[in-house]
Design an enzyme around this catalytic site. Structure first.
Site, short mmCIF file in Angstrom:
data_model
loop_
_atom_site.label_atom_id
_atom_site.label_comp_id
_atom_site.label_asym_id
_atom_site.label_seq_id
_atom_site.Cartn_x
_atom_site.Cartn_y
_atom_site.Cartn_z
N LYS A 204 0.87 -1.18 0.00
CA LYS A 204 0.00 0.00 0.00
C LYS A 204 0.90 1.22 0.00
CE LYS A 204 -3.54 2.47 2.54
NZ LYS A 204 -4.61 2.36 3.53
N LYS A 262 -2.20 -1.52 -3.78
CA LYS A 262 -3.05 -0.34 -3.75
C LYS A 262 -2.22 0.92 -3.89
CE LYS A 262 -6.02 2.01 -0.52
NZ LYS A 262 -6.50 2.07 0.83
C1 PBG Z 1 -7.38 3.44 5.70
C2 PBG Z 1 -7.68 3.27 4.27
C3 PBG Z 1 -7.51 4.21 3.24
C4 PBG Z 1 -8.04 3.65 2.09
C5 PBG Z 1 -8.51 2.36 2.42
N1 PBG Z 1 -8.25 2.13 3.78
C6 PBG Z 1 -6.98 5.60 3.28
C7 PBG Z 1 -5.62 5.85 3.72
O1 PBG Z 1 -4.78 4.96 3.86
O2 PBG Z 1 -5.35 7.02 4.02
C8 PBG Z 1 -8.11 4.34 0.76
C9 PBG Z 1 -9.13 3.86 -0.21
C10 PBG Z 1 -9.45 4.77 -1.33
O3 PBG Z 1 -8.85 5.84 -1.54
O4 PBG Z 1 -10.39 4.42 -2.07
N2 PBG Z 1 -6.37 2.75 6.28
#
Ligand code: PBG
Length: 341
Positions: A204, A262
Site C-alpha cells: 500500500k 493499492k
Molecule cells: C485506511 C484506508 C484508506 C483507504 C482504504 N483504507 C486511506 C488511507 O490509507 O489514508 C483508501 C481507499 C481509497 O482511496 O479508495 N487505512
C-alpha cells in the site's frame, strides 16, 4: 486490389484475429466478471440516511439499513463481496482509538446486521485505526509525533478478533505496520476464529489518490505541531518496486491469505511483479481518486465513463489481480448484464 507498394508482404498478420467482435471474443485473454469485484461501502449511524460524497459521484455514506439495501442490489448484479468502512462520530475519536475495539461500535453493528440480512455476502472489514483516531493516523501517535508500530499492532490484533466475533468473513489490515499479519493470525486462532481470512494490504503506497476516501470518512491526517501530515513513515514510497517483494515475502510468511496492491492503475507493474512471486490470490484496489478522475472527466464530456471505467478495471485484471476493489462495481455489473465482456 493488388498491392501497389514494392515491399514483400508480411508473413504474420495479427489483425486476422481482430476482424470481428465474434473473433475478438474468441481470443480475448482477460474476462472480468462482476463476481471478482468488491464494493467498498461507507457506513454512518442513524436510519434511512444517504449522504452523497462530493468527490465520488454516485457513492454515498449510508446508514446500516440503506447499506443492506445496496448490498442486496449489488448481489443481484453479481458483486457479492463488500469492504466496509465506518464514518465514526468525531466525538468518539481519540488518540488511543479505543472505539475501534468496542464490540458495539458502528462497524460491528453493521457487520452483524448485514450478515443476518445477507448471509451469503462476503464481508471484508478494514483493520486500521484511522477512522477512530483524532489524529487521522492508522496507528497510535506518540507525544513526539511518531506513529508507534508495536503498540498499534496489539490494537489491530484485538480489532481483528472483535470484527471476527461480529461476523466478518475477511479482515483486511490496511495500516502497513510491521508484523501485523502474524499478530492478527495468532490472535484470531487463539480466539477460535480459524476460518477468518486475512487479506493483507501488502503493498500500500503513500498515494495522493486517496483524497476522496479521506473526505468520505473525514479521516485525513490532522495538521498539528509534531504530528506528521502524511502517512509516509508507514505507507510505501511510490518510487519503490523491489520493496513490494519484501512486503510480500513477509506477509506470506506471516500467514496472509490474500495480498493486495493499492492503488490499482498507477501500480500495474507491482501487481504483475507480485503475481510472479506468489501463488496466493492477488487483490488490487482501484481507489477513490482513480474513480473520481474518470467520473470528473466523464461529467465534462471528456471521457466515455463506461468505456474508460471498464478498460481501467480490465487492465488491473490483466496485470494479474484476481480480485478488484472498486466503487464502480455496481455500474460494472449493469454494463456486464447488458453486454458481457
Ligand atoms: C485506511 C484506508 C484508506 C483507504 C482504504 N483504507 C486511506 C488511507 O490509507 O489514508 C483508501 C481507499 C481509497 O482511496 O479508495 N487505512
Amino acid at each position: 486490389m493488388t498491392t501497389s507498394h514494392p515491399y514483400s508482404l508480411p508473413e504474420r498478420r495479427p489483425r486476422r484475429l481482430r476482424r470481428s467482435d465474434t473473433v475478438r471474443r474468441l481470443v480475448r485473454e482477460t474476462r472480468l466478471t462482476p463476481d471478482r469485484l468488491v464494493l467498498p461501502q461507507f457506513v454512518i449511524g442513524g436510519e434511512d440516511k444517504v449522504e452523497p460524497i462530493d468527490a465520488m459521484p454516485g457513492r454515498a455514506r449510508m446508514s446500516i439499513d440503506r447499506t443492506i439495501a445496496e448490498c442486496k442490489e449489488s448481489m443481484a448484479l453479481g458483486t457479492r463481496a463488500f469492504a466496509l468502512f465506518p464514518a465514526i462520530d468525531p466525538a468518539l475519536k481519540t488518540n488511543d482509538g479505543l472505539e475501534a475495539i468496542n464490540p458495539d461500535n458502528l462497524l460491528c453493528r453493521a457487520v452483524r446486521s448485514m450478515k443476518e440480512a445477507c448471509p451469503e455476502a462476503c464481508l471484508i472489514t478494514d483493520i486500521a485505526l484511522d477512522p477512530y483516531s483524532n489524529m487521522g493516523h492508522d496507528g497510535l501517535v506518540s507525544d513526539r509525533g511518531v506513529i508507534l508500530n508495536d503498540e498499534t499492532v496489539d490494537m489491530l490484533a484485538k480489532m481483528a478478533v472483535v470484527h471476527a466475533e461480529a461476523g466478518a468473513d475477511v479482515v483486511a489490515p490496511s495500516d502497513m505496520m510491521d508484523g501485523r499479519v502474524g499478530a492478527m493470525r495468532e490472535a484470531l486462532d487463539a480466539a477460535g476464529h480459524i476460518d477468518t481470512a486475512i487479506l493483507s494490504y501488502t503493498a500500500k503506497y503513500a498515494s495522493s489518490f486517496y483524497g476522496p476516501f479521506r473526505e468520505a470518512l473525514d479521516s485525513a491526517p490532522v495538521e498539528a505541531a509534531n504530528v506528521p501530515g502524511d502517512k509516509k513513515t508507514y505507507q510505501m514510497d511510490p518510487a519503490n518496486s523491489r520493496e513490494a517483494i519484501i512486503e510480500a515475502m513477509l506477509d506470506e510468511a506471516e500467514g496472509a491469505d490474500i495480498m493486495m496492491v493499492k492503488p490499482g492503475l498507477p501500480y500495474l507493474d507491482i501487481i504483475s511483479r507480485l503475481r510472479d512471486c506468489t501463488a496466493l490470490p492477488i487483490a488490487a484496489y482501484h481507489v477513490s481518486g482513480e474513480f473520481a478522475m474518470v467520473k470528473a472527466a466523464a461529467a465534462r464530456g471528456w471521457l466515455d465513463e463506461r468505456a474508460c471505467m471498464s478498460e481501467a478495471l480490465t487492465a488491473i485484471a490483466r496485470a494479474g489481480a484476481d480480485i478488484i476493489f472498486t466503487y464502480a462495481a455496481m455500474d460494472y455489473g449493469r454494463w456486464y448484464a447488458e453486454s458481457g465482456v
